[in-house]
Design an enzyme around this catalytic site. Structure first.
Site, PDB file in Angstrom:
ATOM      1  N   THR A  80      42.471  31.601  32.550  1.00  0.00           N
ATOM      2  CA  THR A  80      43.801  31.277  33.054  1.00  0.00           C
ATOM      3  C   THR A  80      43.980  30.281  33.847  1.00  0.00           C
ATOM      4  O   THR A  80      44.031  30.702  35.048  1.00  0.00           O
ATOM      5  CB  THR A  80      44.521  32.618  33.312  1.00  0.00           C
ATOM      6  OG1 THR A  80      43.935  33.476  34.089  1.00  0.00           O
ATOM      7  CG2 THR A  80      45.163  33.416  32.040  1.00  0.00           C
ATOM      8  N   LYS A 201      46.469  43.123  40.821  1.00  0.00           N
ATOM      9  CA  LYS A 201      45.319  42.115  40.859  1.00  0.00           C
ATOM     10  C   LYS A 201      45.658  40.807  41.713  1.00  0.00           C
ATOM     11  O   LYS A 201      44.688  40.510  42.499  1.00  0.00           O
ATOM     12  CB  LYS A 201      45.275  41.749  39.191  1.00  0.00           C
ATOM     13  CG  LYS A 201      44.261  40.697  39.025  1.00  0.00           C
ATOM     14  CD  LYS A 201      42.687  40.864  39.491  1.00  0.00           C
ATOM     15  CE  LYS A 201      42.237  39.449  39.575  1.00  0.00           C
ATOM     16  NZ  LYS A 201      40.554  39.694  39.690  1.00  0.00           N
ATOM     17  N   HIS A 239      36.841  47.203  66.428  1.00  0.00           N
ATOM     18  CA  HIS A 239      38.274  47.941  66.615  1.00  0.00           C
ATOM     19  C   HIS A 239      38.431  48.629  65.213  1.00  0.00           C
ATOM     20  O   HIS A 239      38.125  48.117  64.267  1.00  0.00           O
ATOM     21  CB  HIS A 239      39.406  47.183  66.973  1.00  0.00           C
ATOM     22  CG  HIS A 239      40.750  47.774  67.289  1.00  0.00           C
ATOM     23  ND1 HIS A 239      41.461  48.458  66.351  1.00  0.00           N
ATOM     24  CD2 HIS A 239      41.213  48.078  68.331  1.00  0.00           C
ATOM     25  CE1 HIS A 239      42.583  49.056  66.602  1.00  0.00           C
ATOM     26  NE2 HIS A 239      42.577  48.683  67.793  1.00  0.00           N
ATOM     27  N   GLY A 252      36.792  28.758  47.585  1.00  0.00           N
ATOM     28  CA  GLY A 252      36.460  28.216  46.047  1.00  0.00           C
ATOM     29  C   GLY A 252      36.478  29.421  45.194  1.00  0.00           C
ATOM     30  O   GLY A 252      36.910  30.617  45.419  1.00  0.00           O
ATOM     31  N   CYS A 255      39.252  32.506  41.651  1.00  0.00           N
ATOM     32  CA  CYS A 255      40.034  33.525  41.889  1.00  0.00           C
ATOM     33  C   CYS A 255      40.772  33.469  43.162  1.00  0.00           C
ATOM     34  O   CYS A 255      42.019  33.301  43.101  1.00  0.00           O
ATOM     35  CB  CYS A 255      39.230  34.774  41.737  1.00  0.00           C
ATOM     36  SG  CYS A 255      37.889  34.804  40.544  1.00  0.00           S
TER      37      CYS A 255
HETATM   38  N1  SAJ Z   1      34.816  33.170  51.446  1.00  0.00           N
HETATM   39  C1  SAJ Z   1      34.996  32.880  53.106  1.00  0.00           C
HETATM   40  N2  SAJ Z   1      34.849  34.137  53.822  1.00  0.00           N
HETATM   41  C2  SAJ Z   1      34.685  35.111  53.533  1.00  0.00           C
HETATM   42  C3  SAJ Z   1      34.591  35.727  52.216  1.00  0.00           C
HETATM   43  C4  SAJ Z   1      34.406  34.691  51.220  1.00  0.00           C
HETATM   44  O1  SAJ Z   1      35.332  31.789  53.347  1.00  0.00           O
HETATM   45  O2  SAJ Z   1      34.424  35.898  54.575  1.00  0.00           O
HETATM   46  C5  SAJ Z   1      34.849  32.719  50.622  1.00  0.00           C
HETATM   47  C6  SAJ Z   1      33.629  32.273  49.697  1.00  0.00           C
HETATM   48  O3  SAJ Z   1      32.487  31.480  50.292  1.00  0.00           O
HETATM   49  C7  SAJ Z   1      34.300  31.664  48.470  1.00  0.00           C
HETATM   50  C8  SAJ Z   1      35.634  32.271  48.369  1.00  0.00           C
HETATM   51  O4  SAJ Z   1      35.845  32.736  49.553  1.00  0.00           O
HETATM   52  O5  SAJ Z   1      34.237  30.298  48.700  1.00  0.00           O
HETATM   53  C9  SAJ Z   1      35.756  33.326  47.318  1.00  0.00           C
HETATM   54  O6  SAJ Z   1      34.906  34.091  47.426  1.00  0.00           O
HETATM   55  P1  SAJ Z   1      34.729  35.816  47.590  1.00  0.00           P
HETATM   56  O7  SAJ Z   1      33.296  36.353  47.376  1.00  0.00           O
HETATM   57  O8  SAJ Z   1      35.586  36.167  48.598  1.00  0.00           O
HETATM   58  O9  SAJ Z   1      35.461  36.177  45.995  1.00  0.00           O
HETATM   59  P2  SAJ Z   1      35.491  35.596  44.639  1.00  0.00           P
HETATM   60  O10 SAJ Z   1      36.083  34.767  44.262  1.00  0.00           O
HETATM   61  O11 SAJ Z   1      33.990  35.409  44.336  1.00  0.00           O
HETATM   62  O12 SAJ Z   1      35.750  37.154  43.759  1.00  0.00           O
HETATM   63  C10 SAJ Z   1      37.258  37.512  44.043  1.00  0.00           C
HETATM   64  C11 SAJ Z   1      36.725  39.144  44.485  1.00  0.00           C
HETATM   65  N3  SAJ Z   1      38.018  39.680  44.785  1.00  0.00           N
HETATM   66  C12 SAJ Z   1      38.205  40.386  45.903  1.00  0.00           C
HETATM   67  O13 SAJ Z   1      37.353  40.771  46.610  1.00  0.00           O
HETATM   68  C13 SAJ Z   1      39.762  41.074  46.355  1.00  0.00           C
HETATM   69  C14 SAJ Z   1      36.551  39.814  43.087  1.00  0.00           C
HETATM   70  O14 SAJ Z   1      36.595  41.134  43.533  1.00  0.00           O
HETATM   71  C15 SAJ Z   1      37.414  39.319  41.906  1.00  0.00           C
HETATM   72  O15 SAJ Z   1      37.128  40.024  40.672  1.00  0.00           O
HETATM   73  C16 SAJ Z   1      37.478  38.093  41.712  1.00  0.00           C
HETATM   74  O16 SAJ Z   1      37.970  37.448  43.002  1.00  0.00           O
HETATM   75  C17 SAJ Z   1      38.234  37.619  40.471  1.00  0.00           C
HETATM   76  O17 SAJ Z   1      37.628  37.363  39.451  1.00  0.00           O
HETATM   77  O18 SAJ Z   1      39.550  37.883  40.706  1.00  0.00           O
END
Ligand code: SAJ
Length: 406
Positions: A80, A201, A239, A252, A255
């Site tokens: 999507t 979601k 905390h 990136g 999601c």
């Molecule tokens: N990131 C940061 N700081 C952090 C954590 C992540 O800058 O502390 C960045 C990562 O480097 C990356 C981006 O955020 O570029 C996203 O990475 P992520 O590991 O946070 O998440 P995704 O996109 O791989 O997966 C998410 C997850 N959602 C949540 O944790 C709420 C996953 O459970 C979902 O299934 C997925 O999106 C989805 O398909 O929607």
């Protein structure tokens, strides 16, 4: 028999998991190349535990095809995308999948949508497709939303252990789908209505995006007055009611960097914090590019071609480059006409950008300054190779040396 439609990052593991737990599964994807690869006995992306799961599913008899199957249960996990200008979800793949399903489905079939959709998509776009085909929802076809929640990098574990949400019009239908997922899912499965499932979601990913944006903003504030953002977050998180995520070079993936925009697109005058958070995250690759120029000036480095970006994927230990901060940074760099940064990522074998290397040693040999964009295990395990280099560590993984931070 369950026909899983769309065999990408979510559909494939889900199909394999169901098959490995005794459910008869046929996987359908429109890409002949993808189906061909699976039928040759090879998986199509890297993910821990995926190959083992694939072998179990093959033994259990899973099949892959480009054809939609006549059956009573479908799981739709097609992409999507979102429109970058309107910020709205593009449901066309889901709509097309539903139209194809309706051509072959049995009366009373269940269509479970796993793809992430913006709240209201089923009412606005999916129900009309079914009704326009002359079918009665709840009698001829049941529509269900069971959004996926697994995290790339730990998908197989999370597929087994995460709690799930199932949205359905009728509780009995929700319970039936719950029993299907319970064939492998050890987490709690909540049955609710479709609108709530759609919203939860997107809210989960938005919560994470806003939290990361907060950390990124703190990193900028701390940079302004030379404070240690990591130490501040570490202490704050001690905390009992504070849990701040980590700043980074950008957000990136398909999601966290996309789903919150659905809320901004649909509620532009209400989703203010979300809008600003997404802009903050999207601005991080430019912030890193500015840091590169600052550090080059400080270190009296004049040649941008002696600077290398480590990591092209959107996060560590995956081979997915969708919405990757490194790609965004390279795009910005081109706009600044400062072309020439070198790039290397152990997970990306094909050439996708200019000046790309395929070996860590060759990459390091040709540069004076490394920008760690992604914390792949490879670089964590070979930190000694960075000795003598100037390092901009956007992931806070380096211990000592000439290290700069965000
Ligand atoms: N990131 C940061 N700081 C952090 C954590 C992540 O800058 O502390 C960045 C990562 O480097 C990356 C981006 O955020 O570029 C996203 O990475 P992520 O590991 O946070 O998440 P995704 O996109 O791989 O997966 C998410 C997850 N959602 C949540 O944790 C709420 C996953 O459970 C979902 O299934 C997925 O999106 C989805 O398909 O929607």
């Amino acid at each position: 028999m369950v026909n899983v439609i769309g065999l990408g990052y979510i559909g494939l593991p889900t199909a394999l998991m169901l098959a490995a737990h005794g459910v008869e599964v046929i996987g359908t994807d429109y890409s002949m190349h993808l189906v061909g690869t699976l039928n040759e006995g090879k998986t199509t992306f890297k993910e821990e535990g995926l190959d083992e799961l694939f072998n179990s599913a093959l033994k259990a008899g899973i099949r892959f095809t480009t054809e939609y199957q006549a059956t009573d249960t479908y799981i739709v996990s097609v992409p999507t995308p979102y429109d970058k200008f309107s910020k709205k979800v593009d449901p066309s793949y889901v709509i097309r999948a539903i139209q194809e399903i309706l051509k072959v489905s049995e009366k009373g079939a269940l269509i479970v949508i796993e793809s992430t959709i913006s709240p209201g998509t089923i009412d606005k776009f999916i129900r009309p497709v079914i009704e326009n085909a002359g079918l009665k929802i709840g009698i001829d076809i049941h529509i269900i939303h069971a959004p996926e929640r697994i995290i790339p990098g730990n998908m197989i574990y999370e597929l087994l252990h995460n709690n799930r949400t199932i949205g359905a019009d009728e509780i009995e239908v929700g319970e039936k789908v719950k029993r299907l997922y319970a064939s492998f899912c050890l987490g709690e499965i909540i049955v609710t209505d479709i609108r709530t499932a759609e919203m939860t979601k997107v809210v989960e990913n938005t919560y994470r995006a806003v939290n990361i944006a907060f950390a990124n903003e703190l990193a900028k504030i701390c940079r302004h007055d030379n404070m240690d953002v990591y130490e501040i977050i570490r202490i704050c998180n001690m905390h009992p009611r504070v849990n701040i995520l980590q700043p980074g070079p950008g957000v990136g993936g398909h999601c966290i960097s996309v789903d919150p925009w659905f809320l901004v697109g649909d509620y532009p005058s209400l989703a203010k914090v979300i809008d600003e958070s997404m802009r903050t995250n999207d601005g991080m690759p430019d912030f890193v590019l500015n840091r590169i120029y600052e550090i080059m000036k400080q270190e009296e480095l004049n040649d941008i071609t002696r600077v290398g970006l480590y990591g092209l994927t959107y996060k560590e230990n995956v081979d997915d480059i969708r919405e990757s901060p490194t790609l965004q940074l390279l795009e910005s760099q081109e706009r600044h006409l400062a072309v020439g940064l070198k790039v290397y990522d152990p997970f990306i074998v094909s050439d996708i950008v200019a000046n790309q290397y395929h070996n860590l040693d060759d990459f390091l040999e040709d540069i004076d300054m490394v920008v760690i964009m992604v914390k792949h295990n490879e670089i964590r395990e070979q930190m000694d190779k960075l000795q003598g280099k100037i390092v901009l560590d956007t992931q806070n993984i380096c211990g000592s040396g000439r290290i700069y931070h965000l």
